[in-house]
Design a protein around this motif. Structure first.
Motif, mmCIF file in Angstrom:
data_model
loop_
_atom_site.group_PDB
_atom_site.id
_atom_site.type_symbol
_atom_site.label_atom_id
_atom_site.label_comp_id
_atom_site.label_asym_id
_atom_site.label_seq_id
_atom_site.Cartn_x
_atom_site.Cartn_y
_atom_site.Cartn_z
ATOM 1 N N VAL A 322 25.196 69.804 56.141
ATOM 2 C CA VAL A 322 25.323 71.278 55.844
ATOM 3 C C VAL A 322 24.263 71.892 56.543
ATOM 4 O O VAL A 322 23.161 71.413 57.105
ATOM 5 C CB VAL A 322 25.210 71.950 54.434
ATOM 6 N N MET A 323 24.703 72.965 57.249
ATOM 7 C CA MET A 323 23.824 74.043 58.095
ATOM 8 C C MET A 323 23.092 74.865 57.099
ATOM 9 O O MET A 323 23.880 75.870 56.552
ATOM 10 C CB MET A 323 24.616 74.480 59.118
ATOM 11 N N VAL A 324 21.955 75.260 56.966
ATOM 12 C CA VAL A 324 21.109 76.282 56.370
ATOM 13 C C VAL A 324 20.302 77.030 57.243
ATOM 14 O O VAL A 324 19.635 76.560 58.081
ATOM 15 C CB VAL A 324 20.157 75.487 55.343
ATOM 16 N N ASP A 325 20.660 78.260 57.131
ATOM 17 C CA ASP A 325 19.676 79.165 57.935
ATOM 18 C C ASP A 325 18.427 79.322 57.324
ATOM 19 O O ASP A 325 18.354 79.963 56.144
ATOM 20 C CB ASP A 325 20.356 80.617 58.005
ATOM 21 N N LEU A 326 17.361 79.083 57.870
ATOM 22 C CA LEU A 326 15.733 79.321 57.190
ATOM 23 C C LEU A 326 15.444 80.515 57.573
ATOM 24 O O LEU A 326 15.168 80.855 58.671
ATOM 25 C CB LEU A 326 14.990 77.915 57.705
ATOM 26 N N PRO A 327 15.160 81.350 56.531
ATOM 27 C CA PRO A 327 14.646 82.705 56.961
ATOM 28 C C PRO A 327 13.294 82.874 57.252
ATOM 29 O O PRO A 327 12.251 83.484 56.654
ATOM 30 C CB PRO A 327 14.987 83.518 55.770
ATOM 31 N N VAL A 328 12.908 82.379 58.185
ATOM 32 C CA VAL A 328 11.569 82.373 58.904
ATOM 33 C C VAL A 328 11.055 83.737 59.238
ATOM 34 O O VAL A 328 9.638 84.090 59.391
ATOM 35 C CB VAL A 328 11.135 81.496 60.210
ATOM 36 N N GLY A 329 11.802 85.034 59.248
ATOM 37 C CA GLY A 329 11.475 86.247 59.629
ATOM 38 C C GLY A 329 11.210 86.911 58.218
ATOM 39 O O GLY A 329 10.827 87.915 58.215
ATOM 40 N N GLU A 330 11.258 86.063 56.841
ATOM 41 C CA GLU A 330 10.829 86.644 55.672
ATOM 42 C C GLU A 330 9.472 86.237 55.330
ATOM 43 O O GLU A 330 9.210 85.141 55.350
ATOM 44 C CB GLU A 330 11.967 86.120 54.751
ATOM 45 N N ARG A 331 8.705 87.397 55.047
ATOM 46 C CA ARG A 331 7.268 87.158 54.551
ATOM 47 C C ARG A 331 7.120 86.576 53.095
ATOM 48 O O ARG A 331 6.395 85.580 52.932
ATOM 49 C CB ARG A 331 6.343 88.258 54.547
ATOM 50 N N ASP A 332 8.106 86.853 52.499
ATOM 51 C CA ASP A 332 8.035 86.514 50.908
ATOM 52 C C ASP A 332 8.310 85.018 50.555
ATOM 53 O O ASP A 332 9.463 84.899 50.673
ATOM 54 C CB ASP A 332 8.857 87.551 49.952
ATOM 55 N N PRO A 333 7.704 84.390 49.951
ATOM 56 C CA PRO A 333 8.172 82.723 49.802
ATOM 57 C C PRO A 333 9.040 82.722 48.853
ATOM 58 O O PRO A 333 9.828 81.965 48.919
ATOM 59 C CB PRO A 333 6.759 82.260 49.578
ATOM 60 N N LEU A 334 9.049 83.601 47.839
ATOM 61 C CA LEU A 334 10.180 83.436 46.788
ATOM 62 C C LEU A 334 11.611 84.054 47.248
ATOM 63 O O LEU A 334 12.568 83.439 47.029
ATOM 64 C CB LEU A 334 9.616 84.470 45.377
ATOM 65 N N ALA A 335 11.231 84.997 48.304
ATOM 66 C CA ALA A 335 12.617 85.466 48.743
ATOM 67 C C ALA A 335 13.133 84.396 49.829
ATOM 68 O O ALA A 335 14.282 84.154 49.850
ATOM 69 C CB ALA A 335 12.407 86.849 49.551
ATOM 70 N N GLN A 336 12.290 83.623 50.441
ATOM 71 C CA GLN A 336 12.813 82.501 51.142
ATOM 72 C C GLN A 336 13.583 81.619 50.278
ATOM 73 O O GLN A 336 14.469 81.109 50.647
ATOM 74 C CB GLN A 336 11.396 82.007 51.793
ATOM 75 N N LEU A 337 12.979 81.372 49.182
ATOM 76 C CA LEU A 337 13.487 80.313 48.213
ATOM 77 C C LEU A 337 14.889 80.591 47.816
ATOM 78 O O LEU A 337 15.731 79.867 47.699
ATOM 79 C CB LEU A 337 12.566 79.966 47.049
ATOM 80 N N THR A 338 14.815 81.881 47.288
ATOM 81 C CA THR A 338 16.192 82.570 46.826
ATOM 82 C C THR A 338 17.311 82.466 48.064
ATOM 83 O O THR A 338 18.382 81.843 47.600
ATOM 84 C CB THR A 338 15.981 84.152 46.563
ATOM 85 N N SER A 339 17.046 82.589 49.223
ATOM 86 C CA SER A 339 17.737 82.576 50.209
ATOM 87 C C SER A 339 18.284 81.222 50.529
ATOM 88 O O SER A 339 19.644 80.998 50.591
ATOM 89 C CB SER A 339 17.318 83.003 51.753
ATOM 90 N N VAL A 340 17.364 80.242 50.418
ATOM 91 C CA VAL A 340 17.742 79.046 50.641
ATOM 92 C C VAL A 340 18.705 78.338 49.417
ATOM 93 O O VAL A 340 19.769 77.532 49.836
ATOM 94 C CB VAL A 340 16.568 78.011 50.745
ATOM 95 N N HIS A 341 18.165 78.678 48.393
ATOM 96 C CA HIS A 341 18.938 78.291 46.945
ATOM 97 C C HIS A 341 20.299 78.734 47.060
ATOM 98 O O HIS A 341 21.358 78.084 46.892
ATOM 99 C CB HIS A 341 18.243 78.530 45.760
#
Length: 473
Positions: A322-341
């Motif tokens: 599967v292809m997952v977009d890693l939000p490296v433009g996002e500063r907040d680590p919890l927002a990164q986790l929510t996006s990935v999840h």
């Protein structure tokens, strides 16, 4: 005939093999040395080879080689290697004493840069003496044709035990290699199979016509996969052609910390791993002068399709992507986790995984077996990197009484995808092996350190305390 043919997915890794893109996976394990030494302090390599030989019957594929069909008119078959030579596959080397971890990483990268001999059974073990702290390294190389990451963990488990002194085993059965078919016989049998395929396809087509709902599902899955594969990406610094040479680094993370983070956030362990990699990559790119505002990196994340009863019994590749977009433009680590999840949850329930498998099967079965279509599909697959999480044994393991202290995974890189992050869980640790092209990412140890630090950032953001981590250990 009764030939054991490589599966369509297994064949892909033979098609992708080039001199500068070997298609093997592997690991570096660190073991206690004392139980493996004789009275003079030398490593008992003959006894170690005998130990491996006594376990080979558990994985018969380790004595088999790939036999291609003449003129590439079908999928290759597995045949017994009549000239099997254990001393070729189980080797001994050494670091200048006292060898440190940096030297061991360098040696591992050099050994993993060398392709396996496709005319022999597709695996090697390298015992490495001379490591400081009276430890021994064990470098493994297993061609991806033999199996996916989980299959290779199962394969490695055949050589180790869960206790220092295991109960006595009966002598292994005597091994007598079976003679392979002649090339002409194999060609005739394969062509006969291919001549029957049109009638099989016709029957399958009639079945689809009688079940239009199933046809719609299959076509929808393929459409989703093709749409995902055709999405353009912004290249990262490592998305360039690779050389023959590799750079490799490792990282260690306490599993208790990760477990508590996932529980606090209602996510999965794999979500936390991918999110921590996202945070590490963001910092790595920023410090490298890259603009990350609004940016994502597209990561290919393997998804196992292996059922519980297939562990330990079924090699081969039972995995899709599967292809997952890693939000490296996002500063907040919890927002990164929510996006990935959210992404991984949606993709697991979609038809992308099944569609990707269908495309691979069609590419293998319906076109000439020269690999052009496979390499074209690989080149057209838009991704910046691979992140693969392999579940390993949760308890300590032993090799002839020597405790296995750590085991770091190695996964290859290919042209235009010069970075792979692999992680395996073992004995309450997450152990990372990060692979890159040697000439592209000289700062790889820095990225490895950032990955380890990113888990702490996520834990603090999720308000995981030290006491909570100890309680989950």
């Amino acid at each position: 005939m009764g030939y054991d043919r490589l599966s369509p997915m297994d064949v892909q890794f033979l098609h992708l093999e080039t001199p500068h893109e070997p298609q093997h996976v592997g690991s570096l394990s660190i073991l206690q040395a004392a139980p493996l030494r004789d009275d003079s302090g030398r490593l008992r390599i003959d006894e170690l080879r005998l130990h491996v030989e006594r376990r080979l019957h558990r994985v018969p594929r380790l004595r088999q080689r790939v036999m291609p069909v003449p003129y590439r008119q079908g999928r290759p078959i597995w045949v017994d290697d009549e000239r099997f030579d254990l001393t070729y596959h189980v080797r001994l080397t050494a670091l200048p004493r006292p060898g440190d971890e940096d030297q061991l990483m360098e040696l591992t990268a050099r050994i993993q840069s060398l392709p396996l001999d496709l005319a022999r059974p597709l695996w090697e073990l390298w015992f490495v003496d001379g490591l400081e702290g009276d430890r021994v390294g064990l470098i493994t190389k297993v061609h991806h044709t033999l199996g996916d990451g989980i299959a290779n963990v199962d394969l490695a488990l055949a050589l180790v035990d869960t206790e220092p002194v295991p109960p006595p085993e009966p002598p292994p059965p005597a091994w007598r290699p079976s003679s392979p078919p002649s090339p002409n016989r194999l060609l005739v049998d394969t062509m006969r199979e291919r001549l029957t395929r049109p009638s099989e396809l016709a029957r399958n087509a009639m079945g689809v016509l009688q079940a239009p709902q199933q046809a719609r599902v299959v076509l929808s899955n393929i459409g989703q996969a093709l749409s995902t594969m055709s999405t353009p990406i912004r290249p990262a610094p490592w998305n360039v052609p690779v050389t023959r040479h590799r750079r490799w680094a490792v990282a260690r993370v306490p599993l208790a910390q990760v477990r508590r983070t996932k529980e606090r956030t209602g996510t999965t362990l794999n979500d936390v791993v991918v999110a921590a990699c996202t945070g590490a990559l963001r910092g790595f790119l920023v410090d490298g002068g890259e603009d990350v505002d609004g940016r994502t990196l597209k990561a290919m994340v393997p998804v196992s399709r292996r059922t519980g009863d297939e562990h330990g019994a079924t090699l081969g590749n039972r995995v899709s992507m599967v292809m997952v977009d890693l939000p490296v433009g996002e500063r907040d680590p919890l927002a990164q986790l929510t996006s990935v999840h959210d992404q991984i949850s949606d993709l697991r329930g979609s038809g992308v995984t099944d569609g990707a498998l269908a495309i691979l099967a069609i590419a293998t079965e319906m076109v000439p077996f020269d690999g052009h279509v496979t390499r074209l599909l690989a080149a057209r697959t838009p991704m910046n990197l691979i992140i693969t999480n392999i579940p390993g044994p949760p308890v300590p393991l032993f090799l002839r009484g020597a405790r296995l202290l750590e085991a770091f995974p190695f996964v290859e890189v290919v042209d235009n995808e010069g970075l792979t992050i692999a992680v395996v869980s073992y004995d309450e640790q997450l152990l990372f092996g990060i692979t890159a092209d040697r000439d592209v990412l000289r700062e790889l140890p820095d990225l490895a350190g950032r990955i380890a630090d990113a888990f702490g950032v996520l834990a603090r953001a999720a308000q995981v305390t030290g006491a909570e981590e100890e309680a989950t250990a």
